[in-house]
Design a protein around this motif. Structure first.
Motif, PDB file in Angstrom:
ATOM      1  N   GLU A  13     -42.738 -43.024   4.199  1.00 26.80           N
ATOM      2  CA  GLU A  13     -42.776 -44.159   5.119  1.00 26.80           C
ATOM      3  C   GLU A  13     -43.964 -44.017   6.063  1.00 26.80           C
ATOM      4  OE1 GLU A  13     -39.166 -45.517   6.831  1.00 26.80           O
ATOM      5  OE2 GLU A  13     -37.959 -44.522   5.303  1.00 26.80           O
ATOM      6  N   PHE A  14     -44.499 -45.163   6.464  1.00 26.11           N
ATOM      7  CA  PHE A  14     -45.670 -45.219   7.330  1.00 26.11           C
ATOM      8  C   PHE A  14     -45.293 -45.871   8.656  1.00 26.11           C
ATOM      9  CE2 PHE A  14     -46.872 -45.366   2.931  1.00 26.11           C
ATOM     10  CZ  PHE A  14     -47.929 -44.474   2.840  1.00 26.11           C
ATOM     11  N   PHE A  15     -45.835 -45.349   9.743  1.00 23.81           N
ATOM     12  CA  PHE A  15     -45.546 -45.853  11.074  1.00 23.81           C
ATOM     13  C   PHE A  15     -46.845 -46.010  11.851  1.00 23.81           C
ATOM     14  CE2 PHE A  15     -42.087 -43.226   9.555  1.00 23.81           C
ATOM     15  CZ  PHE A  15     -40.993 -44.054   9.733  1.00 23.81           C
ATOM     16  N   GLN A  16     -46.873 -46.994  12.772  1.00 26.54           N
ATOM     17  CA  GLN A  16     -48.056 -47.211  13.602  1.00 26.54           C
ATOM     18  C   GLN A  16     -47.617 -47.740  14.959  1.00 26.54           C
ATOM     19  OE1 GLN A  16     -50.869 -49.999  12.019  1.00 26.54           O
ATOM     20  NE2 GLN A  16     -52.313 -49.680  13.675  1.00 26.54           N
ATOM     21  N   ALA A  17     -48.308 -47.276  16.017  1.00 29.11           N
ATOM     22  CA  ALA A  17     -48.016 -47.731  17.375  1.00 29.11           C
ATOM     23  C   ALA A  17     -49.238 -47.465  18.250  1.00 29.11           C
ATOM     24  CB  ALA A  17     -46.800 -47.021  17.934  1.00 29.11           C
ATOM     25  N   TYR A  18     -49.257 -48.117  19.413  1.00 28.30           N
ATOM     26  CA  TYR A  18     -50.358 -47.916  20.350  1.00 28.30           C
ATOM     27  C   TYR A  18     -50.036 -46.879  21.419  1.00 28.30           C
ATOM     28  CZ  TYR A  18     -53.003 -51.717  18.302  1.00 28.30           C
ATOM     29  OH  TYR A  18     -53.706 -52.501  17.435  1.00 28.30           O
ATOM     30  N   ASP A  19     -48.838 -46.299  21.388  1.00 31.10           N
ATOM     31  CA  ASP A  19     -48.527 -45.178  22.277  1.00 31.10           C
ATOM     32  C   ASP A  19     -47.602 -44.209  21.546  1.00 31.10           C
ATOM     33  OD1 ASP A  19     -45.559 -45.717  23.429  1.00 31.10           O
ATOM     34  OD2 ASP A  19     -46.630 -47.621  23.223  1.00 31.10           O
ATOM     35  N   HIS A  47     -52.317 -39.313  12.603  1.00 29.26           N
ATOM     36  CA  HIS A  47     -53.731 -39.592  12.864  1.00 29.26           C
ATOM     37  C   HIS A  47     -53.850 -40.449  14.119  1.00 29.26           C
ATOM     38  CE1 HIS A  47     -54.742 -38.149   8.849  1.00 29.26           C
ATOM     39  NE2 HIS A  47     -53.684 -38.832   8.435  1.00 29.26           N
ATOM     40  N   THR A  48     -54.979 -40.303  14.790  1.00 32.85           N
ATOM     41  CA  THR A  48     -55.288 -41.126  15.949  1.00 32.85           C
ATOM     42  C   THR A  48     -56.687 -41.684  15.757  1.00 32.85           C
ATOM     43  OG1 THR A  48     -53.992 -39.659  17.345  1.00 32.85           O
ATOM     44  CG2 THR A  48     -55.486 -41.163  18.451  1.00 32.85           C
ATOM     45  N   VAL A  49     -56.825 -42.991  15.905  1.00 30.28           N
ATOM     46  CA  VAL A  49     -58.132 -43.643  15.805  1.00 30.28           C
ATOM     47  C   VAL A  49     -58.268 -44.648  16.945  1.00 30.28           C
ATOM     48  CG1 VAL A  49     -58.324 -43.382  13.308  1.00 30.28           C
ATOM     49  CG2 VAL A  49     -57.287 -45.435  14.238  1.00 30.28           C
ATOM     50  N   PHE A  50     -59.490 -44.978  17.273  1.00 25.68           N
ATOM     51  CA  PHE A  50     -59.741 -45.991  18.284  1.00 25.68           C
ATOM     52  C   PHE A  50     -59.782 -47.356  17.611  1.00 25.68           C
ATOM     53  CE2 PHE A  50     -62.558 -48.646  20.842  1.00 25.68           C
ATOM     54  CZ  PHE A  50     -61.877 -48.612  22.048  1.00 25.68           C
ATOM     55  N   ASP A  51     -58.996 -48.287  18.109  1.00 25.46           N
ATOM     56  CA  ASP A  51     -58.967 -49.653  17.595  1.00 25.46           C
ATOM     57  C   ASP A  51     -59.879 -50.504  18.474  1.00 25.46           C
ATOM     58  OD1 ASP A  51     -58.464 -52.190  16.685  1.00 25.46           O
ATOM     59  OD2 ASP A  51     -56.286 -52.078  16.909  1.00 25.46           O
ATOM     60  N   PRO A  52     -61.071 -50.866  17.972  1.00 18.53           N
ATOM     61  CA  PRO A  52     -62.011 -51.631  18.802  1.00 18.53           C
ATOM     62  C   PRO A  52     -61.513 -53.039  19.130  1.00 18.53           C
ATOM     63  CG  PRO A  52     -62.869 -51.397  16.578  1.00 18.53           C
ATOM     64  CD  PRO A  52     -61.607 -50.581  16.651  1.00 18.53           C
ATOM     65  N   SER A  58     -54.975 -46.039  18.532  1.00 14.42           N
ATOM     66  CA  SER A  58     -53.902 -46.399  17.617  1.00 14.42           C
ATOM     67  C   SER A  58     -53.401 -45.110  16.968  1.00 14.42           C
ATOM     68  CB  SER A  58     -54.404 -47.359  16.550  1.00 14.42           C
ATOM     69  OG  SER A  58     -53.409 -47.603  15.592  1.00 14.42           O
ATOM     70  N   TYR A  59     -52.106 -44.892  17.059  1.00 12.62           N
ATOM     71  CA  TYR A  59     -51.490 -43.700  16.488  1.00 12.62           C
ATOM     72  C   TYR A  59     -50.739 -44.093  15.223  1.00 12.62           C
ATOM     73  CZ  TYR A  59     -52.324 -42.055  21.219  1.00 12.62           C
ATOM     74  OH  TYR A  59     -52.909 -41.723  22.410  1.00 12.62           O
TER      75      TYR A  59
END
Length: 68
Positions: A13-19, A47-52, A58-59
């Motif tokens: 499973e994949f998850f994404q959030a901004y905090d 992973h952590t990347v910057f969302d321009p 974005s985590y």
């Protein structure tokens, strides 16, 4: 009509959030849901990347669940 039950052996499973708190909450909730399917956490990648577009970090995480 035939009725067959099959056990899930692996699930990714994949998850994404901004905090991180939200990401952790999502993962914890899914861990509890998957316990009913008798699946346990096997591996976690994050992973952590910057969302321009949003202007913030974005985590994301990938959680591999395996049968107990």
């Amino acid at each position: 009509m035939e009725f067959r039950l099959e056990r899930i052996e692996n699930k990714v499973e994949f998850f994404q959030a901004y905090d991180l708190k939200s990401l952790e909450r999502q993962i914890d909730q899914q861990i509890e849901n998957n316990k009913a399917l008798m699946l346990d956490v096997f591996a976690v990648q994050h992973h952590t990347v910057f969302d321009p577009n949003a202007g913030k970090l974005s985590y994301s995480a990938v959680v591999h669940f395996k049968a107990m």
